[in-house]
Scaffold this motif. Sequence first.
Motif, PDB file in Angstrom:
ATOM      1  N   ALA A 241       0.823  -1.226  -0.091  1.00  0.00           N
ATOM      2  CA  ALA A 241      -0.020  -0.117  -0.106  1.00  0.00           C
ATOM      3  C   ALA A 241       0.929   1.339  -0.054  1.00  0.00           C
ATOM      4  CB  ALA A 241      -0.888   0.244   1.255  1.00  0.00           C
ATOM      5  N   SER A 242       0.779   1.955  -1.140  1.00  0.00           N
ATOM      6  CA  SER A 242       1.781   3.094  -1.370  1.00  0.00           C
ATOM      7  C   SER A 242       1.205   4.060  -0.283  1.00  0.00           C
ATOM      8  CB  SER A 242       1.660   3.528  -2.676  1.00  0.00           C
ATOM      9  OG  SER A 242       2.487   4.874  -2.904  1.00  0.00           O
ATOM     10  N   GLY A 243      -0.020   4.615  -0.135  1.00  0.00           N
ATOM     11  CA  GLY A 243      -0.651   5.361   0.591  1.00  0.00           C
ATOM     12  C   GLY A 243      -0.207   5.406   2.022  1.00  0.00           C
ATOM     13  N   ALA A 244      -0.319   4.222   2.426  1.00  0.00           N
ATOM     14  CA  ALA A 244      -0.127   3.726   3.925  1.00  0.00           C
ATOM     15  C   ALA A 244       1.425   4.093   4.077  1.00  0.00           C
ATOM     16  CB  ALA A 244      -0.398   2.236   4.319  1.00  0.00           C
ATOM     17  N   GLY A 245       2.249   3.703   3.114  1.00  0.00           N
ATOM     18  CA  GLY A 245       3.681   4.019   3.202  1.00  0.00           C
ATOM     19  C   GLY A 245       3.975   5.585   3.273  1.00  0.00           C
ATOM     20  N   TRP A 246       3.413   6.319   2.656  1.00  0.00           N
ATOM     21  CA  TRP A 246       3.608   7.560   2.521  1.00  0.00           C
ATOM     22  C   TRP A 246       3.017   8.223   3.982  1.00  0.00           C
ATOM     23  CZ3 TRP A 246       7.149  10.374   0.166  1.00  0.00           C
ATOM     24  CH2 TRP A 246       7.504  10.225  -0.984  1.00  0.00           C
ATOM     25  N   ALA A 247       1.986   7.543   4.488  1.00  0.00           N
ATOM     26  CA  ALA A 247       1.266   8.131   5.647  1.00  0.00           C
ATOM     27  C   ALA A 247       2.271   7.985   6.870  1.00  0.00           C
ATOM     28  CB  ALA A 247       0.038   7.354   5.829  1.00  0.00           C
ATOM     29  N   LEU A 248       3.075   7.190   6.957  1.00  0.00           N
ATOM     30  CA  LEU A 248       4.015   6.967   8.131  1.00  0.00           C
ATOM     31  C   LEU A 248       4.914   8.220   8.085  1.00  0.00           C
ATOM     32  CD1 LEU A 248       4.854   3.220   7.655  1.00  0.00           C
ATOM     33  CD2 LEU A 248       3.621   4.001   9.372  1.00  0.00           C
ATOM     34  N   TRP A 249       5.133   8.797   7.032  1.00  0.00           N
ATOM     35  CA  TRP A 249       6.294   9.781   6.930  1.00  0.00           C
ATOM     36  C   TRP A 249       5.378  11.071   6.908  1.00  0.00           C
ATOM     37  CZ3 TRP A 249      10.104   7.544   8.741  1.00  0.00           C
ATOM     38  CH2 TRP A 249      10.317   6.346   8.513  1.00  0.00           C
ATOM     39  N   ALA A 250       4.683  11.381   6.150  1.00  0.00           N
ATOM     40  CA  ALA A 250       4.089  12.637   5.737  1.00  0.00           C
ATOM     41  C   ALA A 250       2.431  12.974   6.280  1.00  0.00           C
ATOM     42  CB  ALA A 250       4.245  12.978   4.444  1.00  0.00           C
ATOM     43  N   GLY A 251       1.855  11.902   6.831  1.00  0.00           N
ATOM     44  CA  GLY A 251       0.534  11.587   7.035  1.00  0.00           C
ATOM     45  C   GLY A 251      -0.014  13.022   7.748  1.00  0.00           C
ATOM     46  N   PRO A 252       0.581  13.267   8.752  1.00  0.00           N
ATOM     47  CA  PRO A 252       0.039  14.610   9.548  1.00  0.00           C
ATOM     48  C   PRO A 252      -0.026  15.754   8.645  1.00  0.00           C
ATOM     49  CG  PRO A 252       1.758  13.491  11.040  1.00  0.00           C
ATOM     50  CD  PRO A 252       1.958  12.745   9.480  1.00  0.00           C
ATOM     51  N   PHE A 253       0.910  16.072   7.794  1.00  0.00           N
ATOM     52  CA  PHE A 253       1.137  17.234   6.880  1.00  0.00           C
ATOM     53  C   PHE A 253       0.115  17.093   5.622  1.00  0.00           C
ATOM     54  CE2 PHE A 253       4.947  15.954   9.188  1.00  0.00           C
ATOM     55  CZ  PHE A 253       4.735  16.894  10.222  1.00  0.00           C
ATOM     56  N   PHE A 254      -0.045  15.890   5.047  1.00  0.00           N
ATOM     57  CA  PHE A 254      -0.793  15.925   3.781  1.00  0.00           C
ATOM     58  C   PHE A 254      -2.045  14.810   3.914  1.00  0.00           C
ATOM     59  CE2 PHE A 254       3.438  17.332   2.614  1.00  0.00           C
ATOM     60  CZ  PHE A 254       3.190  18.580   2.149  1.00  0.00           C
ATOM     61  N   PRO A 255      -2.705  14.906   5.010  1.00  0.00           N
ATOM     62  CA  PRO A 255      -3.760  13.834   5.184  1.00  0.00           C
ATOM     63  C   PRO A 255      -4.670  13.725   3.922  1.00  0.00           C
ATOM     64  CG  PRO A 255      -4.208  15.594   6.626  1.00  0.00           C
ATOM     65  CD  PRO A 255      -2.977  15.962   6.147  1.00  0.00           C
ATOM     66  N   ARG A 256      -5.019  12.319   3.614  1.00  0.00           N
ATOM     67  CA  ARG A 256      -6.145  12.179   2.585  1.00  0.00           C
ATOM     68  C   ARG A 256      -5.883  12.693   1.302  1.00  0.00           C
ATOM     69  NH1 ARG A 256     -10.063   9.216   3.580  1.00  0.00           N
ATOM     70  NH2 ARG A 256     -11.461  10.132   1.874  1.00  0.00           N
ATOM     71  N   SER A 257      -4.686  13.409   0.967  1.00  0.00           N
ATOM     72  CA  SER A 257      -4.173  13.524  -0.204  1.00  0.00           C
ATOM     73  C   SER A 257      -4.168  12.445  -1.129  1.00  0.00           C
ATOM     74  CB  SER A 257      -3.053  14.447  -0.330  1.00  0.00           C
ATOM     75  OG  SER A 257      -1.978  13.588   0.194  1.00  0.00           O
ATOM     76  N   LEU A 258      -4.288  12.504  -2.354  1.00  0.00           N
ATOM     77  CA  LEU A 258      -4.176  11.393  -3.464  1.00  0.00           C
ATOM     78  C   LEU A 258      -3.051  10.366  -2.853  1.00  0.00           C
ATOM     79  CD1 LEU A 258      -5.995  10.151  -5.690  1.00  0.00           C
ATOM     80  CD2 LEU A 258      -4.303  11.262  -7.053  1.00  0.00           C
ATOM     81  N   VAL A 259      -1.890  10.876  -2.429  1.00  0.00           N
ATOM     82  CA  VAL A 259      -0.651  10.132  -2.481  1.00  0.00           C
ATOM     83  C   VAL A 259      -1.002   9.143  -1.189  1.00  0.00           C
ATOM     84  CG1 VAL A 259       0.533  11.571  -1.069  1.00  0.00           C
ATOM     85  CG2 VAL A 259       1.917  10.015  -2.578  1.00  0.00           C
ATOM     86  N   MET A 260      -1.667   9.585  -0.203  1.00  0.00           N
ATOM     87  CA  MET A 260      -2.179   8.863   0.969  1.00  0.00           C
ATOM     88  C   MET A 260      -3.326   7.795   0.953  1.00  0.00           C
ATOM     89  SD  MET A 260      -0.043  10.106   3.049  1.00  0.00           S
ATOM     90  CE  MET A 260       1.192  11.810   3.236  1.00  0.00           C
ATOM     91  N   LEU A 261      -3.799   7.848  -0.154  1.00  0.00           N
ATOM     92  CA  LEU A 261      -4.954   6.964  -0.377  1.00  0.00           C
ATOM     93  C   LEU A 261      -4.626   5.624  -0.967  1.00  0.00           C
ATOM     94  CD1 LEU A 261      -7.922   9.395  -1.403  1.00  0.00           C
ATOM     95  CD2 LEU A 261      -7.007   8.694   0.955  1.00  0.00           C
ATOM     96  N   ASP A 262      -5.413   4.565  -0.762  1.00  0.00           N
ATOM     97  CA  ASP A 262      -4.991   3.061  -1.394  1.00  0.00           C
ATOM     98  C   ASP A 262      -6.212   2.657  -1.916  1.00  0.00           C
ATOM     99  OD1 ASP A 262      -2.024   2.813  -1.257  1.00  0.00           O
ATOM    100  OD2 ASP A 262      -2.465   2.946   0.804  1.00  0.00           O
ATOM    101  N   PHE A 263      -6.056   1.706  -2.849  1.00  0.00           N
ATOM    102  CA  PHE A 263      -6.946   0.753  -3.494  1.00  0.00           C
ATOM    103  C   PHE A 263      -8.301   1.459  -3.942  1.00  0.00           C
ATOM    104  CE2 PHE A 263      -4.859  -1.760  -0.018  1.00  0.00           C
ATOM    105  CZ  PHE A 263      -3.883  -1.887  -0.839  1.00  0.00           C
ATOM    106  N   GLU A 264      -9.333   1.153  -3.400  1.00  0.00           N
ATOM    107  CA  GLU A 264     -10.658   1.523  -4.308  1.00  0.00           C
ATOM    108  C   GLU A 264     -10.809   3.106  -3.969  1.00  0.00           C
ATOM    109  OE1 GLU A 264     -10.549  -1.343  -2.785  1.00  0.00           O
ATOM    110  OE2 GLU A 264     -11.168  -2.754  -4.211  1.00  0.00           O
TER     111      GLU A 264
END
Length: 438
Positions: A72-95
């Motif tokens: 899950a790419s979004g879950a990977g990014w969320a570990l590092w930048a989740g608090p700063f770009f939450p629910r942006s496209l890069v943070m979402l996965d799958f459907e």
Amino acid sequence: MSVRTVSLPGSAGPPLLGHSAQVLRDPLRFYLDRYRRFGPVSRFNLVGHPSALAVGGDAAKVVLEGRDRCFASGAGWALWAGPFFPRSLVMLDFEEHLAHRALMEQVLTRDRIDGYLEQLHAVLAEDLATWPTSSNFRAQDAVRATVLRASVRVFMGGGLGAESGEIERAFLDCAAAAGATLRFEYPGSTWSRGLAGRRRLEELFVDRTPAVRARGGSDLFAVLSRATGLDGRGLSDEDVVNHMIFLLYASFDPVSIPLVTMIRYLAEYPEWQTQCRHESYALGNGRPGMAELDRLGSLDLVMRESLRLMPPVYALPNLAVRDTDVLGFEIPAGTVTVVAPLVNHRLPEYWPNPEVFDPERFAPHRREDRAHEYAWIPFGGGVHRCLGLHYGAVQMKAVMHQLLLRHRWRLARGHVPEVIWRGFARMRDGLPIELTRL
């Protein structure tokens, strides 16, 4: 699928922080060293997260294409930048990622990008006219300021005036915090500044979103706020805000970094600068659209080679959401598996003399990037491949085209370019150049 049981080579490094200091100080050196010592898949530890490095086209393909949705790419990014770009496209996965991506594709069609170019050229004409003749012009600072102003005009339909500097600092603080080693709040910390920057960005967009949706318009903010899917549903105000913050950021640092890299190499290789300028002269001094910018063949080669040597996002984290393997090496669930474009772009099996600036690698008679479909991945790959890659390329070409028409440059006397890693790549001393008006 049964997971193979070949253990990952490598080590976790020191307790707690693991290899964080080495990665943050010089990721290219660290990742290349791991590859040479341990092969295409190896383990390390980054800020307390068990991690794996996946190097080479075959390893990148497995991870980025997310076989059986194990990564899950979004879950990977969320570990590092989740608090700063939450629910942006890069943070979402799958459907959810696919649904949001389909809506956002509506703002970046070819016709839309051609429309945005009008606003982009207007800012460039204003800004580049103010760049002075100088023997010590800080190109990096000037490029970043111009790109931010252009992005705000295109995305929001107007300028921010005095707020522009504040917004730039907020973005910089968010980016720095995403790469911070100490990830908790205390007065004056990088992490605290990043969280404060995020709050300021939210204030900027939250108050504007309902009015933008109501007024309509052709700027990106207005188009995104009204985008609807086949079911007639659009994005909530909260989702519009989250996507706008990330889109604006994605058109700022990830565009300014390769632009500064292009300026650097055109200063070091004046024959390429002359060649690109001749093509810009032939194109003319108007405001070219996408089709016209596509005719700048030499500039396109320089851009591609600059993206090879300095991809704006040099590491792509993907979280293993279940036990899996990469090329026969076991990847336990919870492992942050990193694909490093910075390393793939320097592998000698794909790129002869990989440290040499050689734009003709991408010319039709060579096309070294075709050695493997994941040899050149400055925009990522798989379903998370950068949505804005075409607009980003157009933005870079438009800036360089107008710059080539107006200025000639070389490195400032005595300056030796050096990359400094601070979350994103920066040039030491802001890349001082000798700038001359034509």
